[in-house]
Design a protein around this motif. Structure first.
Motif, PDB file in Angstrom:
ATOM      1  N   LEU A  27       9.484 153.824   0.087  1.00 25.79           N
ATOM      2  CA  LEU A  27      10.499 154.252   1.053  1.00 25.79           C
ATOM      3  C   LEU A  27      11.158 155.554   0.608  1.00 25.79           C
ATOM      4  O   LEU A  27      11.387 156.456   1.417  1.00 25.79           O
ATOM      5  CB  LEU A  27      11.547 153.152   1.237  1.00 25.79           C
ATOM      6  N   LEU A  28      11.438 155.696  -0.671  1.00 29.66           N
ATOM      7  CA  LEU A  28      12.059 156.924  -1.183  1.00 29.66           C
ATOM      8  C   LEU A  28      11.135 158.131  -0.994  1.00 29.66           C
ATOM      9  O   LEU A  28      11.587 159.219  -0.641  1.00 29.66           O
ATOM     10  CB  LEU A  28      12.429 156.766  -2.653  1.00 29.66           C
ATOM     11  N   GLU A  29       9.864 157.942  -1.244  1.00 30.41           N
ATOM     12  CA  GLU A  29       8.916 159.041  -1.037  1.00 30.41           C
ATOM     13  C   GLU A  29       8.850 159.429   0.433  1.00 30.41           C
ATOM     14  O   GLU A  29       8.815 160.617   0.783  1.00 30.41           O
ATOM     15  CB  GLU A  29       7.530 158.649  -1.538  1.00 30.41           C
ATOM     16  N   ALA A  30       8.855 158.452   1.323  1.00 25.71           N
ATOM     17  CA  ALA A  30       8.803 158.730   2.764  1.00 25.71           C
ATOM     18  C   ALA A  30      10.040 159.502   3.206  1.00 25.71           C
ATOM     19  O   ALA A  30       9.959 160.452   3.986  1.00 25.71           O
ATOM     20  CB  ALA A  30       8.676 157.432   3.553  1.00 25.71           C
TER      21      ALA A  30
END
Length: 184
Positions: A27-30
């Protein structure tokens, strides 16, 4: 149970964990990818706005020059100067560039910002081209674009010809203005 059995069980459990390797983005990468994409899009929009504004000011200067050239050509052999010149005559003679909105039924011309464009005789030896409701950024560039004008008025204030960018900036400040170019 012997030591070999415990070791083989641990090896199998470890291999199952490695089979469950992570696939895809977290989620953080997205969120990071979307943030970067948003910054790129905002930058592109800012560049396009500047380019369109510059194109509009160039187009206005070209339209005024085209009208001036067309009127001079139309009245070249006349001994009465520009007597009788009106927007209606300019429309009928095909002098008005097609990049302006021409209403042949009402004999009116409108610029890209909804302001009236008027061509009139200012006496036997001069004529005027008037653009109403010209935005500030376009006003500065169009007024200081040069040309063979005998007079230029911005928002009712006469300017020294040729109009410098600094003078145009001062005269065009405060919103949309009317520009009147006078030619001989």
């Amino acid at each position: 149970m012997n030591v070999k059995t415990v070791a083989s069980i641990r090896a199998r459990v470890g291999s199952r964990r490695s089979q469950r390797t992570q696939r895809g983005a977290t989620l953080l990468e997205a969120i990071a990818y979307l943030g970067i994409a948003a910054i790129v899009v905002i930058g592109a929009i800012a560049l396009l706005r500047g380019a369109f504004g510059s194109a509009s000011s160039n187009q206005t200067a070209e339209q005024v020059t085209a009208i001036q050239t067309g009127v001079k050509k139309l009245y070249m052999g006349q001994t009465n100067g520009y007597t009788g010149l009106t927007t209606t005559v300019a429309i009928a003679a095909g002098i008005i560039p097609t990049t302006l909105v021409i209403d042949t039924a009402a004999n009116t011309v409108t610029d890209a910002w909804g302001g009236a464009v008027t061509v009139t005789s200012a006496g036997t030896g001069t004529f005027t081209i008037e653009f109403d409701s010209v935005p500030t950024d376009v006003c500065i560039n169009a007024a200081s674009a040069g040309g063979t004008w005998t007079a230029v008025s911005i928002g009712g204030s006469a300017q020294t010809v040729p109009v410098t960018p600094a003078a145009a900036q001062a005269a065009c400040a405060g919103g949309a203005k009317t520009i009147i170019w006078t030619s001989a």
